[in-house]
Design a protein around this motif. Structure first.
Motif, PDB file in Angstrom:
ATOM      1  N   ASP A 358       0.823  -1.206   0.000  1.00  0.00           N
ATOM      2  CA  ASP A 358       0.000   0.000   0.000  1.00  0.00           C
ATOM      3  C   ASP A 358       0.860   1.259   0.000  1.00  0.00           C
ATOM      4  O   ASP A 358       0.463   2.287  -0.568  1.00  0.00           O
ATOM      5  N   ARG A 359       2.034   1.190   0.623  1.00  0.00           N
ATOM      6  CA  ARG A 359       2.900   2.363   0.704  1.00  0.00           C
ATOM      7  C   ARG A 359       3.520   2.729  -0.637  1.00  0.00           C
ATOM      8  O   ARG A 359       4.069   3.835  -0.781  1.00  0.00           O
ATOM      9  N   THR A 360       3.485   1.827  -1.597  1.00  0.00           N
ATOM     10  CA  THR A 360       4.022   2.135  -2.927  1.00  0.00           C
ATOM     11  C   THR A 360       3.025   2.933  -3.763  1.00  0.00           C
ATOM     12  O   THR A 360       3.377   3.375  -4.860  1.00  0.00           O
ATOM     13  N   ARG A 361       1.808   3.109  -3.273  1.00  0.00           N
ATOM     14  CA  ARG A 361       0.789   3.831  -4.030  1.00  0.00           C
ATOM     15  C   ARG A 361       0.905   5.336  -3.763  1.00  0.00           C
ATOM     16  O   ARG A 361       1.424   5.764  -2.726  1.00  0.00           O
ATOM     17  N   PRO A 362       0.407   6.173  -4.663  1.00  0.00           N
ATOM     18  CA  PRO A 362       0.396   7.619  -4.419  1.00  0.00           C
ATOM     19  C   PRO A 362      -0.526   7.967  -3.249  1.00  0.00           C
ATOM     20  O   PRO A 362      -1.412   7.200  -2.876  1.00  0.00           O
ATOM     21  N   GLN A 363      -0.294   9.144  -2.681  1.00  0.00           N
ATOM     22  CA  GLN A 363      -1.089   9.610  -1.549  1.00  0.00           C
ATOM     23  C   GLN A 363      -2.131  10.601  -2.058  1.00  0.00           C
ATOM     24  O   GLN A 363      -1.797  11.610  -2.694  1.00  0.00           O
ATOM     25  N   LEU A 364      -3.397  10.334  -1.808  1.00  0.00           N
ATOM     26  CA  LEU A 364      -4.484  11.239  -2.164  1.00  0.00           C
ATOM     27  C   LEU A 364      -5.415  11.342  -0.958  1.00  0.00           C
ATOM     28  O   LEU A 364      -6.068  10.366  -0.588  1.00  0.00           O
ATOM     29  N   ASP A 365      -5.457  12.527  -0.347  1.00  0.00           N
ATOM     30  CA  ASP A 365      -6.249  12.730   0.860  1.00  0.00           C
ATOM     31  C   ASP A 365      -7.324  13.773   0.591  1.00  0.00           C
ATOM     32  O   ASP A 365      -7.071  14.838  -0.004  1.00  0.00           O
ATOM     33  N   LEU A 366      -8.527  13.469   1.043  1.00  0.00           N
ATOM     34  CA  LEU A 366      -9.645  14.401   0.997  1.00  0.00           C
ATOM     35  C   LEU A 366      -9.843  14.977   2.392  1.00  0.00           C
ATOM     36  O   LEU A 366     -10.038  14.235   3.358  1.00  0.00           O
ATOM     37  N   SER A 367      -9.812  16.324   2.488  1.00  0.00           N
ATOM     38  CA  SER A 367      -9.991  17.000   3.776  1.00  0.00           C
ATOM     39  C   SER A 367     -11.189  17.944   3.678  1.00  0.00           C
ATOM     40  O   SER A 367     -11.312  18.702   2.708  1.00  0.00           O
ATOM     41  N   SER A 368     -12.035  17.879   4.665  1.00  0.00           N
ATOM     42  CA  SER A 368     -13.202  18.752   4.719  1.00  0.00           C
ATOM     43  C   SER A 368     -13.314  19.332   6.119  1.00  0.00           C
ATOM     44  O   SER A 368     -12.929  18.695   7.103  1.00  0.00           O
ATOM     45  N   GLY A 369     -13.879  20.563   6.183  1.00  0.00           N
ATOM     46  CA  GLY A 369     -14.017  21.195   7.476  1.00  0.00           C
ATOM     47  C   GLY A 369     -15.167  22.178   7.513  1.00  0.00           C
ATOM     48  O   GLY A 369     -15.639  22.663   6.481  1.00  0.00           O
ATOM     49  N   ASP A 402     -24.445  32.018  12.402  1.00  0.00           N
ATOM     50  CA  ASP A 402     -24.531  33.099  11.413  1.00  0.00           C
ATOM     51  C   ASP A 402     -23.178  33.427  10.818  1.00  0.00           C
ATOM     52  O   ASP A 402     -23.081  33.827   9.652  1.00  0.00           O
ATOM     53  N   THR A 403     -22.141  33.263  11.615  1.00  0.00           N
ATOM     54  CA  THR A 403     -20.778  33.521  11.129  1.00  0.00           C
ATOM     55  C   THR A 403     -20.060  32.182  11.024  1.00  0.00           C
ATOM     56  O   THR A 403     -19.432  31.722  11.965  1.00  0.00           O
ATOM     57  N   SER A 404     -20.215  31.540   9.911  1.00  0.00           N
ATOM     58  CA  SER A 404     -19.658  30.196   9.720  1.00  0.00           C
ATOM     59  C   SER A 404     -19.023  30.075   8.349  1.00  0.00           C
ATOM     60  O   SER A 404     -19.189  30.947   7.482  1.00  0.00           O
ATOM     61  N   GLY A 405     -18.333  28.993   8.144  1.00  0.00           N
ATOM     62  CA  GLY A 405     -17.692  28.726   6.855  1.00  0.00           C
ATOM     63  C   GLY A 405     -17.320  27.254   6.737  1.00  0.00           C
ATOM     64  O   GLY A 405     -17.352  26.504   7.716  1.00  0.00           O
ATOM     65  N   TRP A 406     -16.991  26.836   5.536  1.00  0.00           N
ATOM     66  CA  TRP A 406     -16.591  25.447   5.306  1.00  0.00           C
ATOM     67  C   TRP A 406     -15.497  25.407   4.248  1.00  0.00           C
ATOM     68  O   TRP A 406     -15.306  26.371   3.497  1.00  0.00           O
ATOM     69  N   ASN A 407     -14.796  24.282   4.197  1.00  0.00           N
ATOM     70  CA  ASN A 407     -13.704  24.144   3.224  1.00  0.00           C
ATOM     71  C   ASN A 407     -13.548  22.680   2.835  1.00  0.00           C
ATOM     72  O   ASN A 407     -13.879  21.778   3.606  1.00  0.00           O
ATOM     73  N   THR A 408     -13.077  22.444   1.636  1.00  0.00           N
ATOM     74  CA  THR A 408     -12.775  21.103   1.119  1.00  0.00           C
ATOM     75  C   THR A 408     -11.531  21.198   0.257  1.00  0.00           C
ATOM     76  O   THR A 408     -11.383  22.151  -0.528  1.00  0.00           O
ATOM     77  N   GLN A 409     -10.641  20.207   0.419  1.00  0.00           N
ATOM     78  CA  GLN A 409      -9.435  20.209  -0.402  1.00  0.00           C
ATOM     79  C   GLN A 409      -8.952  18.790  -0.651  1.00  0.00           C
ATOM     80  O   GLN A 409      -9.238  17.873   0.121  1.00  0.00           O
ATOM     81  N   LEU A 410      -8.259  18.625  -1.746  1.00  0.00           N
ATOM     82  CA  LEU A 410      -7.624  17.358  -2.121  1.00  0.00           C
ATOM     83  C   LEU A 410      -6.125  17.572  -2.142  1.00  0.00           C
ATOM     84  O   LEU A 410      -5.628  18.517  -2.751  1.00  0.00           O
ATOM     85  N   ASN A 411      -5.392  16.670  -1.458  1.00  0.00           N
ATOM     86  CA  ASN A 411      -3.928  16.711  -1.447  1.00  0.00           C
ATOM     87  C   ASN A 411      -3.407  15.462  -2.149  1.00  0.00           C
ATOM     88  O   ASN A 411      -3.692  14.338  -1.724  1.00  0.00           O
ATOM     89  N   PHE A 412      -2.664  15.660  -3.210  1.00  0.00           N
ATOM     90  CA  PHE A 412      -2.153  14.543  -4.011  1.00  0.00           C
ATOM     91  C   PHE A 412      -0.633  14.558  -3.964  1.00  0.00           C
ATOM     92  O   PHE A 412       0.002  15.587  -4.237  1.00  0.00           O
ATOM     93  N   THR A 413      -0.051  13.396  -3.557  1.00  0.00           N
ATOM     94  CA  THR A 413       1.402  13.294  -3.456  1.00  0.00           C
ATOM     95  C   THR A 413       1.856  12.035  -4.174  1.00  0.00           C
ATOM     96  O   THR A 413       1.343  10.934  -3.924  1.00  0.00           O
ATOM     97  N   VAL A 414       2.806  12.180  -5.088  1.00  0.00           N
ATOM     98  CA  VAL A 414       3.380  11.044  -5.813  1.00  0.00           C
ATOM     99  C   VAL A 414       4.818  10.885  -5.356  1.00  0.00           C
ATOM    100  O   VAL A 414       5.622  11.825  -5.497  1.00  0.00           O
ATOM    101  N   PRO A 415       5.177   9.707  -4.774  1.00  0.00           N
ATOM    102  CA  PRO A 415       6.567   9.530  -4.313  1.00  0.00           C
ATOM    103  C   PRO A 415       7.520   9.329  -5.494  1.00  0.00           C
ATOM    104  O   PRO A 415       7.253   8.546  -6.398  1.00  0.00           O
ATOM    105  N   PHE A 416       8.605  10.062  -5.475  1.00  0.00           N
ATOM    106  CA  PHE A 416       9.655   9.901  -6.470  1.00  0.00           C
ATOM    107  C   PHE A 416      10.994   9.818  -5.753  1.00  0.00           C
ATOM    108  O   PHE A 416      11.112  10.115  -4.564  1.00  0.00           O
ATOM    109  N   GLY A 417      11.988   9.395  -6.471  1.00  0.00           N
ATOM    110  CA  GLY A 417      13.336   9.406  -5.939  1.00  0.00           C
ATOM    111  C   GLY A 417      13.526   8.452  -4.781  1.00  0.00           C
ATOM    112  O   GLY A 417      13.159   7.274  -4.818  1.00  0.00           O
ATOM    113  N   ARG A 418      14.053   8.978  -3.695  1.00  0.00           N
ATOM    114  CA  ARG A 418      14.440   8.155  -2.544  1.00  0.00           C
ATOM    115  C   ARG A 418      13.238   7.467  -1.908  1.00  0.00           C
ATOM    116  O   ARG A 418      13.288   6.280  -1.606  1.00  0.00           O
TER     117      ARG A 418
END
Length: 533
Positions: A358-369, A402-418
């Motif tokens: 599993d560690r050889t796969r790329p990292q893709l994380d979904l974050s929401s808040g 009344d004073t609120s907010g939300w966020n969503t993001q995707l973080n994609f990491t591909v291991p290279f090199g070492r």
């Protein structure tokens, strides 16, 4: 497959054994030339000898069942082994704790004074006093590597700045966040895998404890019968020494009366010296055998059993067994503890392989808040107080969302090199370790099959040896009876009678040894199907 080791003697040992222990006749000429009386006979039953008296110690009778029970209660190695499952339980609790919710809090206060650079602030030096109180609730979820957290932050800010709209100001903020891996770490990660592997290691700890207990039983049984044989060997060597000394004394008498050349006494003297050395060797073996048994039974050097002289009182009881070697091999291959343990280690290696892959796969994380905030305090407008709410006002506004907010993001990491190379090498190494473990299991299965087969054959072989010893003992009985008859008829000497009676005792001792070997072989056949060393 073995009945209790206590019981009555088997038929082969129920008959009293005749051995000379009385005075040796003064010459070895035929009985017609001396008194017609038969040499006095001391009746001795093999298996009932007692250990030598040791000054300063007490003699303690001990059955095999008592010895086994004592070892299970006191044996130091077993006490250490019993800690294994308990340590594994703590490791399992520690692994589970990673998924328990965690709460952290922080309080801080900050006071500062700075020169003012704005005439509207109305003061030469601006003073600010800030207090913060934060709380965080976080939890790692056991499903697909998700991580959930809740943050609650609070602050109070006070200043002498006249331009501040709210003074003092109370601010509260409540935020929720969730992070979910979508590629690497989704199916499995190191934390969840540790919980799986520790659970298997807990099972292995139980298997190891069971193995220790079974092997301890076998060791106690072996040591018990070894001590029994060693005590019998001392008795027989003592009687042999008596015979050798009497023969030597008789040879010197014959030299005096002129029926034997002086040089002929050297052979009898040598026999006496050899018998004395054999008795000393038997006593050394007895000391060693007793110490080996005590080491299995005692809880320490101050234990009473360690200070006593042990007298094993049980007698082996024979039970003819029908040996099913193919069935025993099949059962051992499926349930023997060392094979089960190796297969569970194989399961652990397979789980590790899953993680490293599993560690050889790329990292893709979904974050929401999501977050909401509120403010309270003394509010000014054109220098006039328009509202006074304090901290409760901040909480009320927080609850309105009344004073609120939300966020969503995707973080994609591909291991290279070492990193990529390290993960690929770790995966390849784990594949090789898995193949190595499988090969070791195959080799262990072959070894177990051979061990069980040999143990089954040992039952057959030791039983044949026991039967041969019975035959030899029966022949020795007939020879001793015949010599006794010849002596009474004046055609045999005292020496011949005593020698054949001694041969009979040796034959009975051999029969006892063969019986013990057969009983041990049956017990070992049972043990070796269940556990390995």
């Amino acid at each position: 497959m073995i009945k209790s080791m206590r019981g009555v003697w088997v038929r082969a040992f129920a008959v009293s054994i005749l051995l000379p222990a009385a005075a040796w006749a003064q010459s070895t000429t035929p009985a017609t030339a001396q008194s017609p009386q038969t040499p006095p006979i001391d009746r001795y039953v093999v298996g009932q000898a007692k250990p030598p008296d040791v000054p300063g110690t007490t003699q303690q009778d001990l059955t095999l069942e008592q010895a086994v029970q004592m070892s299970l209660e006191k044996n130091l190695s077993l006490q250490v082994a019993k800690l294994g499952p308990q340590l594994a339980d703590y490791s399992l609790q520690s692994a589970r704790a990673a998924f328990l919710p965690r709460y952290t809090s922080r309080y801080s206060i900050n006071n500062s004074t700075n020169p003012s650079n704005n005439v509207l602030q109305g003061v030469v030096n601006v003073t600010q006093n800030t207090q913060n109180f934060d709380g965080t609730f976080a939890q790692l979820l056991p499903w697909h590597g998700g991580n959930f957290s809740v943050n609650f932050t609070n602050s109070r800010q006070g200043t002498n700045d006249v331009t501040a709209r709210v003074n003092p100001a109370f601010n509260s903020r409540l935020s929720f966040s969730y992070t979910q891996p979508l590629l690497a770490g989704f199916k499995m990660d190191g934390t969840r895998n540790e919980l799986r592997t520790v659970a298997i290691q807990r099972q292995i700890a139980d298997i190891q404890l069971l193995t220790t207990i079974e092997n301890l039983r076998a060791d106690v049984r072996q040591a018990y019968w070894t001590l029994r044989s060693a005590i019998e060997q001392i008795e027989i060597q003592r009687r042999l020494l008596q015979l050798a000394l009497r023969s030597w004394e008789d040879s010197k008498i014959r030299v005096q009366i002129g029926s034997l050349a002086p040089i002929e006494t050297l052979q009898f003297e040598s026999q006496a010296a050899s018998a004395e050395q054999a008795l000393l060797d038997a006593q050394i073996r007895w000391r060693t055998a007793e110490l080996n048994l005590k080491l299995l039974l005692a809880s320490g050097a101050d234990d009473d059993i360690y200070k006593a002289t042990l007298n094993p009182v049980d007698q082996p009881q024979i039970s003819v067994q029908a040996v099913d070697i193919p069935g025993a091999v099949t059962g051992a291959l499926s349930q023997r503890s060392d094979l089960v343990q190796q297969r569970k280690n194989l399961d652990i290696n397979q789980l590790l392989l899953e993680v490293t892959k599993d560690r050889t796969r790329p990292q893709l994380d979904l974050s929401s808040g999501y977050n909401t905030s509120g403010q309270g305090g003394t509010r000014f407008s054109s220098g006039v107080i328009t509202e006074e709410s304090g901290y409760s006002g901040a909480l009320r506004q927080l609850g309105t969302f009344d004073t609120s907010g939300w966020n969503t993001q995707l973080n994609f990491t591909v291991p290279f090199g070492r990193d990529w190379t390290t993960n690929r090498v770790a995966y390849a190494r784990q594949v090789l370790q898995l193949d190595q473990t499988k090969a070791n299991i195959k080799a262990a299965e072959l070894r177990v099959s051979a061990e069980v087969t040999n143990a089954g054959l040992a039952i057959e072989n030791t039983y044949k040896q026991y039967q041969a010893a019975q035959t030899a003992r029966s022949a020795a009985e007939r020879n001793a009876e015949a010599a006794q008859t010849r002596f009474e008829n004046g055609v045999a000497t005292n020496f011949e009678v005593v020698t054949l009676q001694n041969t009979l005792t040796n034959a009975r001792l051999t029969e006892l040894s063969r019986l013990i070997a057969y009983v041990n072989a049956i017990a070992e056949f049972e043990r070796i199907q269940r556990v390995g060393r």
